[in-house]
Design an enzyme around this catalytic site. Structure first.
Site: not given
Length: 320
Positions: A114, A247, A277
């Site tokens: 990520c 994020h 996500n």
């Protein structure tokens, strides 16, 4: 003369299919309210069967190129962050290079989960500041839906698909002020996605595995430290940050980071509710959205930050 990596274009792409919390609740024991209260997610996008990391990257990249009003052949370097590449090799970066019709350009992938886009921005910054490249394309692109176990309530509620892109170019105007990246491989067992063939287990399915509570605790503490590190490196006060682009993993982690910066949530770019996500794509997708809707304007100071498997984490401070 100081050389900066200046943002000259952004782009993003989300697949058409929307998978809601209600859709998921029909196949696993969960509910819209249970998911939203714990994550802040209402829905996520799912790639079509004919879509790949490289096809989504191309759409996002072309948007950034159009905004920047440059010829794709002016790009010296392509960095693609992805954990879901089309192939083990060739790289998705090389495939994107071909899709864009660029022949003389260096292209490669990086894998930092990520945090991938932040790592990509760090590398682009170093290449431009050193003079090794003048114009760099950074793309984060992921099809997380294909590495999620849709029977695992702990992970299938979290992830979605998409691609984000940013074009950077050498400039004497302030741009990418600093980047900060870190890794710590001790925590492999808390968040990982195995590669069965490389492990000699080709008949084993490969899905994201996560110990959510443990990851949450490390992420909150780690992102707090990266905020302090970034501000100190730039001799800046919290009040000088105009926007936080985090994020998009969990609303509670994002809120904790905003609190650390003493920022109102009105100054935080949130795409989590409708996108979930999207791993390495999420920061650039959120950045692109806020640039295009006019929230982030020229002269604004923007803090991008991310945390991912590895563990990896990092930040990029941009004067847009």
């Amino acid at each position: 003369m100081t050389v900066y990596a200046k943002v000259i274009g952004t782009g993003g792409y989300l697949p058409a299919e929307i998978k809601t919390n209600e859709d998921i609740s029909r196949t696993v024991d969960t509910s819209d309210s249970w998911i939203f209260e714990r994550t802040g997610i209402k829905s996520r996008r799912i790639a079509a069967k004919d879509e790949t990391a490289s096809s989504m990257a191309e759409i996002a990249a072309r948007q950034a190129i159009k905004m920047a009003d440059i010829n794709p052949k002016d790009i010296n370097l392509i960095i693609v962050a992805t954990g879901t590449p089309d192939n083990i090799y060739p790289s998705t970066g090389c495939m994107l290079q071909h899709r864009l019709g660029i022949k003389e350009c260096v292209a490669f992938d990086i894998q930092a989960a990520c945090s991938g886009s932040i790592f990509g921005l760090d590398m682009a910054n170093q290449y431009i500041k050193s003079g090794a490249a003048k114009t760099v394309l950074v793309v984060g692109t992921e099809i997380c839906s294909r590495i999620v176990d849709w029977t695992d309530r702990g992970t299938c509620i979290l992830f979605g698909d998409g691609a984000g892109a940013v074009l950077l170019q050498a400039s004497d105007e302030a741009g990418l002020l600093s980047t900060h990246i870190h890794s710590d491989g001790r925590f492999e067992d808390l968040l990982n996605c195995p590669n069965p063939q490389a492990l000699g287990k080709a008949d084993t399915a490969s899905y994201i595995m996560m110990k959510g509570n443990e990851v949450f605790k490390v992420a909150v503490n780690t992102l707090g430290r990266i905020v302090d590190e970034t501000l100190a490196a730039n001799n800046m006060q919290k009040e000088e940050i105009d926007w936080l682009v985090p994020h998009q993993a969990n609303s509670r982690i994002i809120a904790a980071t905003a609190k650390k910066l003493k920022m109102s949530m009105d100054q935080v770019v949130l795409t989590l509710e409708e996108q979930g996500n999207t791993s390495s794509a999420s920061v650039l997708l959120a950045f692109n959205e806020a640039v295009r809707d006019g929230r982030i304007q020229r002269g604004h100071v923007v803090l991008l930050e991310a945390f991912g498997a590895g563990f990896t984490w990092g930040s990029a401070l941009i004067k847009y």
